[in-house]
Design a protein around this motif. Structure first.
Motif, PDB file in Angstrom:
ATOM      1  N   GLN A 146      28.440  32.676  48.729  1.00 10.16           N
ATOM      2  CA  GLN A 146      29.797  32.247  48.428  1.00 10.16           C
ATOM      3  C   GLN A 146      30.518  33.210  47.496  1.00 10.16           C
ATOM      4  O   GLN A 146      31.736  33.310  47.510  1.00 10.16           O
ATOM      5  CB  GLN A 146      29.773  30.846  47.792  1.00 10.16           C
ATOM      6  CG  GLN A 146      29.081  29.796  48.636  1.00 10.16           C
ATOM      7  CD  GLN A 146      29.761  29.581  49.963  1.00 10.16           C
ATOM      8  OE1 GLN A 146      30.967  29.329  50.023  1.00 10.16           O
ATOM      9  NE2 GLN A 146      28.997  29.706  51.043  1.00 10.16           N
ATOM     10  N   VAL A 147      29.755  33.926  46.680  1.00 14.93           N
ATOM     11  CA  VAL A 147      30.335  34.785  45.645  1.00 14.93           C
ATOM     12  C   VAL A 147      30.415  36.219  46.162  1.00 14.93           C
ATOM     13  O   VAL A 147      29.423  36.763  46.658  1.00 14.93           O
ATOM     14  CB  VAL A 147      29.479  34.739  44.361  1.00 14.93           C
ATOM     15  CG1 VAL A 147      30.056  35.661  43.293  1.00 14.93           C
ATOM     16  CG2 VAL A 147      29.358  33.312  43.854  1.00 14.93           C
ATOM     17  N   PRO A 148      31.577  36.875  46.063  1.00 14.72           N
ATOM     18  CA  PRO A 148      31.657  38.281  46.476  1.00 14.72           C
ATOM     19  C   PRO A 148      30.765  39.160  45.603  1.00 14.72           C
ATOM     20  O   PRO A 148      30.624  38.927  44.400  1.00 14.72           O
ATOM     21  CB  PRO A 148      33.141  38.625  46.271  1.00 14.72           C
ATOM     22  CG  PRO A 148      33.850  37.319  46.221  1.00 14.72           C
ATOM     23  CD  PRO A 148      32.884  36.341  45.633  1.00 14.72           C
TER      24      PRO A 148
ATOM     25  N   GLU B  68      30.706  34.282  33.515  1.00 12.99           N
ATOM     26  CA  GLU B  68      30.587  33.305  34.592  1.00 12.99           C
ATOM     27  C   GLU B  68      29.661  33.901  35.650  1.00 12.99           C
ATOM     28  O   GLU B  68      30.114  34.593  36.566  1.00 12.99           O
ATOM     29  CB  GLU B  68      31.936  32.949  35.193  1.00 12.99           C
ATOM     30  CG  GLU B  68      31.852  31.837  36.235  1.00 12.99           C
ATOM     31  CD  GLU B  68      33.203  31.363  36.738  1.00 12.99           C
ATOM     32  OE1 GLU B  68      33.266  30.895  37.891  1.00 12.99           O
ATOM     33  OE2 GLU B  68      34.187  31.461  35.981  1.00 12.99           O
TER      34      GLU B  68
ATOM     35  N   PRO C 260      25.048  36.919  46.514  1.00 12.70           N
ATOM     36  CA  PRO C 260      26.420  37.282  46.890  1.00 12.70           C
ATOM     37  C   PRO C 260      26.545  37.680  48.360  1.00 12.70           C
ATOM     38  O   PRO C 260      25.551  37.823  49.082  1.00 12.70           O
ATOM     39  CB  PRO C 260      26.725  38.471  45.981  1.00 12.70           C
ATOM     40  CG  PRO C 260      25.382  39.115  45.782  1.00 12.70           C
ATOM     41  CD  PRO C 260      24.398  37.979  45.717  1.00 12.70           C
ATOM     42  N   ARG C 261      27.775  37.863  48.770  1.00 15.18           N
ATOM     43  CA  ARG C 261      28.078  38.351  50.111  1.00 15.18           C
ATOM     44  C   ARG C 261      29.000  39.556  49.986  1.00 15.18           C
ATOM     45  O   ARG C 261      29.727  39.709  49.002  1.00 15.18           O
ATOM     46  CB  ARG C 261      28.748  37.277  50.966  1.00 15.18           C
ATOM     47  CG  ARG C 261      30.017  36.692  50.365  1.00 15.18           C
ATOM     48  CD  ARG C 261      30.765  35.811  51.338  1.00 15.18           C
ATOM     49  NE  ARG C 261      31.238  36.572  52.491  1.00 15.18           N
ATOM     50  CZ  ARG C 261      32.377  37.260  52.504  1.00 15.18           C
ATOM     51  NH1 ARG C 261      33.139  37.322  51.426  1.00 15.18           N
ATOM     52  NH2 ARG C 261      32.744  37.912  53.580  1.00 15.18           N
TER      53      ARG C 261
ATOM     54  N   ALA D 165      25.464  38.592  40.286  1.00 13.76           N
ATOM     55  CA  ALA D 165      26.048  37.483  41.046  1.00 13.76           C
ATOM     56  C   ALA D 165      24.961  36.780  41.847  1.00 13.76           C
ATOM     57  O   ALA D 165      24.088  37.431  42.420  1.00 13.76           O
ATOM     58  CB  ALA D 165      27.146  37.983  41.979  1.00 13.76           C
TER      59      ALA D 165
ATOM     60  N   PRO E 256      24.215  26.941  42.940  1.00 12.88           N
ATOM     61  CA  PRO E 256      25.281  27.055  43.943  1.00 12.88           C
ATOM     62  C   PRO E 256      24.722  27.414  45.307  1.00 12.88           C
ATOM     63  O   PRO E 256      23.615  27.964  45.421  1.00 12.88           O
ATOM     64  CB  PRO E 256      26.144  28.190  43.394  1.00 12.88           C
ATOM     65  CG  PRO E 256      25.178  29.049  42.628  1.00 12.88           C
ATOM     66  CD  PRO E 256      24.216  28.079  41.999  1.00 12.88           C
TER      67      PRO E 256
ATOM     68  N   PRO F  60      29.879  41.808  43.173  1.00 16.94           N
ATOM     69  CA  PRO F  60      30.565  42.684  42.212  1.00 16.94           C
ATOM     70  C   PRO F  60      29.896  44.054  42.180  1.00 16.94           C
ATOM     71  O   PRO F  60      28.705  44.191  42.473  1.00 16.94           O
ATOM     72  CB  PRO F  60      30.384  41.958  40.876  1.00 16.94           C
ATOM     73  CG  PRO F  60      29.124  41.165  41.045  1.00 16.94           C
ATOM     74  CD  PRO F  60      28.962  40.863  42.518  1.00 16.94           C
TER      75      PRO F  60
ATOM     76  N   LEU G 139      26.941  31.864  37.256  1.00 15.57           N
ATOM     77  CA  LEU G 139      26.997  30.783  38.234  1.00 15.57           C
ATOM     78  C   LEU G 139      28.431  30.266  38.283  1.00 15.57           C
ATOM     79  O   LEU G 139      29.069  30.113  37.232  1.00 15.57           O
ATOM     80  CB  LEU G 139      26.047  29.654  37.849  1.00 15.57           C
ATOM     81  CG  LEU G 139      24.570  30.024  37.694  1.00 15.57           C
ATOM     82  CD1 LEU G 139      23.756  28.788  37.315  1.00 15.57           C
ATOM     83  CD2 LEU G 139      24.031  30.656  38.963  1.00 15.57           C
ATOM     84  N   PRO G 140      28.996  30.006  39.460  1.00 16.12           N
ATOM     85  CA  PRO G 140      30.398  29.579  39.550  1.00 16.12           C
ATOM     86  C   PRO G 140      30.666  28.340  38.695  1.00 16.12           C
ATOM     87  O   PRO G 140      29.941  27.340  38.756  1.00 16.12           O
ATOM     88  CB  PRO G 140      30.572  29.271  41.041  1.00 16.12           C
ATOM     89  CG  PRO G 140      29.555  30.124  41.725  1.00 16.12           C
ATOM     90  CD  PRO G 140      28.376  30.170  40.798  1.00 16.12           C
TER      91      PRO G 140
END
Length: 524
Positions: free
Chosen positions: A51-53, A82, A281-282, A278, A47, A55, A84-85
């Motif tokens: 893009q992923v918040p 999950e 992440p961001r 994740a 990915p 956690p 990877l998205p």
């Protein structure tokens, strides 16, 4: 597993500071780079970053408490996550998540943690950095067999690992094991992970890791960032197969026997950087100071962490703590090098950036996708921030080298025919390499051929010298893991307290550890 075959690095051995013959080019390349491991590429499309918040691992609540202790239960279980998205990955987990739930303990109160094993394999739990009685430390043959197991049998057997079956036979339990952590230590960022002999690498790779945070009154009295601005960040690299499963180069894909294929004997590097499970992440951050509890939970990857852009004036990372808790005074860094299993507590002041700035956390030891870690997006809204970093953080007792009653030598080497060794011996449970006395200060001298992050159980230590000079910029405070670079000698002062028994000294490159770079020591 035939140790004469498993390592494809050639016969490179350092002696008296000189390099002996190198049989294959890959060994020369690893020495030139000074960092271990070989990249294992994923087999599916990865990915995009940020893009992923981010956690944050859940905090585990005790199921019971009394005047002196809090009681917890963790179920070790298979879970489909999950990571990877849009992709489901089967993981071995503590409590159904990766990372596992965070245990938040208080200095002076015992944390009693019962583990129940519903996995298809035995496990061993080690509280890394814990000041712990020997029977709760996670000795690598103290197996917790899965619920329903009828006995040790082939579950305890490990071909090619001398002494394993004999030592495990009287130490294994089935279904549940309770670990008691008395809490006789200062506030620190600890972590727990699988420590099964020969299989720590695949166990951690598949998800068996979590935070264990200790708090105390001294730390609570300081005006450091807290609450949502106190973030544990577990850094780990992983690779994924085409079906979404974790990809790992085990010699035996069924994991009935230990070891990795020859190309990966110096460590496995993934091409996906995970933070708290994740990928890249961001996180939206306030225009304020944050405490980042950085943990390198990778099998073999070392990181050089740097913020991009750097704030005006530099000194972006203000280190306030190391493996064993608070430093005496903060230490500022533009970049931070962190080897496997090390922890660094740093404060980042995002109010030094213009509101709305996106700040990347980079890995200068990485390349391509592994050169990025995560991104912080600074809020455009100004907020009140009452946190500061005091000039004085803690008082640390300095161990006196003149008080050392003995000096011990520990050579971390690839030995001809025996693979990864300490003092020329591959690990054998029950064979101790040292017998330090309780309460006595000792000087331990670690020397290396290649790159080895050295971990000592039971007590933290203080770095005295590197190659006869002052400690390095990342050696401050109490440490339990020290980054030992190629052809280097590091001296540390250690004093074991409170608990007698058998403990471990080993390399925390998990592939080195699994292929016998461990040793027992007995505290008397």
């Amino acid at each position: 597993m035939n140790r004469r075959r498993f390592l494809g690095l050639g016969a490179s051995v350092f002696g008296a500071g000189a390099l002996a013959a190198v049989a294959v080019p890959s060994a020369a390349r690893l020495l030139a780079e000074g960092r271990p491991g070989r990249l294992l590429s994923s087999e599916l499309d990865l990915p995009p970053a940020f893009q992923v918040p981010l956690p944050v691992p859940p905090v585990l609540e005790p199921y019971s408490s009394d005047e002196t202790a809090d009681y917890y239960e963790i179920v070790e279980q298979v879970a489909k996550l999950e990571i990877l998205p849009g992709v489901r990955t089967e993981a071995w987990t503590y409590g159904g998540s990766y990372p596992g739930p965070t245990v938040v303990a208080r200095s002076g109160r015992a944390a009693v943690v019962k583990h129940r094993n519903l996995l298809p394999v035995p496990t061993v739990v080690h509280l890394h950095g814990g000041h712990t009685p020997a029977d709760s430390d996670g000795y690598p043959v103290d197996l917790l067999l899965p619920v329903g197991s009828t006995g040790g049998g082939d579950m305890a057997g490990m071909p090619g690992m001398p002494g394993m079956a004999h030592r495990a036979a009287g130490r294994s339990v089935t279904g549940e094991r309770t670990h008691t952590y008395p809490g006789r230590q200062r506030a620190a960022t600890l972590w727990y992970h699988d420590h099964r002999m020969g299989f720590t690498g695949p166990g951690v790779w598949r998800g068996l890791a979590g935070f264990h945070l200790v708090h105390d009154d001294e730390e609570a009295a300081l005006p450091l960032p807290y609450g949502d601005r106190d973030l544990p960040l577990m850094l780990a690299d992983r690779s994924f197969a085409a079906d979404g499963s974790f990809r790992y180069p085990a010699t035996d894909p069924t994991l009935a026997a230990p070891g990795v294929t020859d190309d990966y004997a110096n460590g496995v590097l993934g091409d996906v950087i995970l933070v708290n499970g994740a990928p890249w992440p961001r996180l939206d951050v306030d225009w304020a100071r944050y405490r980042l509890r950085l943990l390198n939970a990778s099998n073999a990857r070392a990181y050089r962490l740097e913020l991009d852009p750097q704030p005006s004036g530099g000194d972006a990372l203000v280190q306030i703590g190391s493996d064993g808790g608070l430093l005496e005074a903060p230490v500022t860094h533009d970049a931070l090098e962190i080897a496997p299993a090390e922890r660094f507590d740093v404060v980042v002041d995002f109010s030094r950036y213009e509101p709305g700035t996106s700040v990347r956390l980079l890995n200068r030891f990485g390349s391509d996708r592994t050169a990025e870690v995560m991104r912080f997006d600074v809020s455009s809204r100004r907020v009140t921030d009452d946190a500061t970093v005091p000039e004085e953080l803690s008082t640390i007792e300095r161990l006196d080298p003149d008080a050392a009653v003995t000096t011990r030598q520990f050579a971390f080497r690839r030995s001809r025919g025996d693979g990864w060794t300490i003092n020329g011996r591959p690990y054998e449970p029950g064979h101790d390499i040292a017998r330090p006395a309780l309460g006595r200060t000792e000087l331990w001298r670690f020397s290396s051929d290649l790159h080895h992050p050295v971990h000592v159980h039971l007590n933290q230590f203080q770095v005295l010298t590197r190659d006869g000079r002052a400690p390095g910029p990342y050696d401050a405070g109490w440490k339990d893991t020290v980054d030992l670079r190629p052809a280097e000698v590091v001296e540390v002062l250690v004093r074991f307290t409170d608990y007698a028994g058998t403990y471990m000294l080993h390399c925390h490159n998990l592939e080195h550890e699994d292929m016998a770079m461990m040793a027992d020591f007995v505290v008397e």
